[in-house]
Design a protein around this motif. Sequence first.
Motif, PDB file in Angstrom:
ATOM      1  N   LEU A 132     -12.601  -4.150  -8.542  1.00 29.95           N
ATOM      2  CA  LEU A 132     -11.899  -4.005  -7.270  1.00 29.95           C
ATOM      3  C   LEU A 132     -12.504  -2.930  -6.366  1.00 29.95           C
ATOM      4  O   LEU A 132     -12.487  -3.068  -5.147  1.00 29.95           O
ATOM      5  N   ALA A 133     -13.049  -1.861  -6.971  1.00 33.31           N
ATOM      6  CA  ALA A 133     -13.599  -0.774  -6.157  1.00 33.31           C
ATOM      7  C   ALA A 133     -14.716  -1.250  -5.225  1.00 33.31           C
ATOM      8  O   ALA A 133     -14.708  -0.919  -4.032  1.00 33.31           O
ATOM      9  N   PRO A 134     -15.695  -2.041  -5.713  1.00 32.12           N
ATOM     10  CA  PRO A 134     -16.736  -2.520  -4.799  1.00 32.12           C
ATOM     11  C   PRO A 134     -16.190  -3.395  -3.677  1.00 32.12           C
ATOM     12  O   PRO A 134     -16.668  -3.329  -2.545  1.00 32.12           O
ATOM     13  N   LEU A 135     -15.194  -4.225  -3.970  1.00 27.42           N
ATOM     14  CA  LEU A 135     -14.593  -5.055  -2.919  1.00 27.42           C
ATOM     15  C   LEU A 135     -14.021  -4.171  -1.811  1.00 27.42           C
ATOM     16  O   LEU A 135     -14.255  -4.411  -0.622  1.00 27.42           O
ATOM     17  N   ALA A 136     -13.276  -3.150  -2.218  1.00 24.72           N
ATOM     18  CA  ALA A 136     -12.681  -2.237  -1.237  1.00 24.72           C
ATOM     19  C   ALA A 136     -13.762  -1.465  -0.486  1.00 24.72           C
ATOM     20  O   ALA A 136     -13.689  -1.282   0.729  1.00 24.72           O
ATOM     21  N   ALA A 137     -14.800  -1.009  -1.222  1.00 23.02           N
ATOM     22  CA  ALA A 137     -15.872  -0.225  -0.600  1.00 23.02           C
ATOM     23  C   ALA A 137     -16.650  -1.041   0.417  1.00 23.02           C
ATOM     24  O   ALA A 137     -17.036  -0.535   1.473  1.00 23.02           O
ATOM     25  N   LYS A 138     -16.894  -2.320   0.109  1.00 23.29           N
ATOM     26  CA  LYS A 138     -17.611  -3.183   1.047  1.00 23.29           C
ATOM     27  C   LYS A 138     -16.831  -3.335   2.343  1.00 23.29           C
ATOM     28  O   LYS A 138     -17.382  -3.285   3.439  1.00 23.29           O
TER      29      LYS A 138
END
Length: 405
Positions: free
Chosen positions: A195-201
Amino acid sequence: MEVHTFFLILLTILLAARILGELAARFGAPSVIGELAAGVLLGPSLLGWVEPSAVIRLLAEIGIILLLFEVGLETDILRLIRTGTKPLVIAAAGVVLPFTLGFTAASFLFHQNLLTSLFIGGTLTATSIGITVRVLTDLGRGQSHESNIVLGAAVLDDVIGVVLLAFLYEFSTGGGISFTNTGKVLLFIGFFMFLAPLAAKGMAEIIKRFEKASRIPGLIPTTVVSLVLFFAWLAHAVGAPELLGGFAAGLALSRRFFFPMGMAIRTDPEFAHRMETQMHPIIHLFTPIFFVMVGLSLNFRVIDWSSSFIWEFSLTLFVLAVLGKLLGAFLIRENMPTRFAIGLAMIPRGEVGLIFAELGRSSGIFNNEVYAAMVIVIALTTLLPPFVMKWMYRRYGAQMPALHG
């Protein structure tokens, strides 16, 4: 601590780290060795000018998080995929062999308890991407066949290492081994890393849009540092170490990131370049504080150097640390010089090993003797391989394939 005293201590740390790091680089050694030596020089081991206060520890913690952010940022998963299964084999062997050898030696030869033995094994699994990249680039082999294999393996090594660090962190804070907590941490890590990469993108897109509308400079470093700190807090909130948050943020904002389902989201290369350029000065300001902090945490004066334990322990772990990485390179099909080159490039522990060791010390799992021995092993495995690699490439470089593929 008085404010003016803190200013004096901080300027001493920064200048000493810079000067000794520069000297180390000029002698062909990784700059991290000079920064570590600066901490030893300023700390209780020699001059006793600086004590590792709470404020310095906090700055060092920011340095570790930004360091792991940089590691994630420079990770290129696509490059890893192009090298096939060889990096996977080397990375798996480079984690399993040193961990098993280190754990076995610590537990059965030196009679350390279970948690200490696990931390020792975990520390030996590390591989420093930064040092490896720098040595290969200096030798003009940055885009060579063996370089791609090494970098792919080092990337996997770091990902596995950060996950292992999360487990060891849980063990240290939980007061022992718990399979329930282990399962919980694994679940948290999987959930967080997905989930972190999705939010960061999504946040990266917002940053790009606001940057165009902003009337004052500095939006990118402000928002990216805020993002890294937020993910560090979030990682802690879900039961993982803060370092994992920094690594996930860097991985998410890297030029290429592949989700487990195979979906690729490509970051705008021009934006990625601007972000890296503006973030590097901040990273280079804070990360030396961490390495100096490691040196400050050592007190060589309280160690009984006449004891045979520390010498036997250090030498044994050093040999196992070298063998654990070298043997992995012999599991792939390459000619002998290439295998040795790959194995040597995987040996440096550098900053990643120091992060493991520092966590062991701060958790009270390593006593002074064990901690000093681990720092000695990390220093030797970081300092010696670059010189051996340079000699080997001069003598056998013509026998290695020059093109990547």
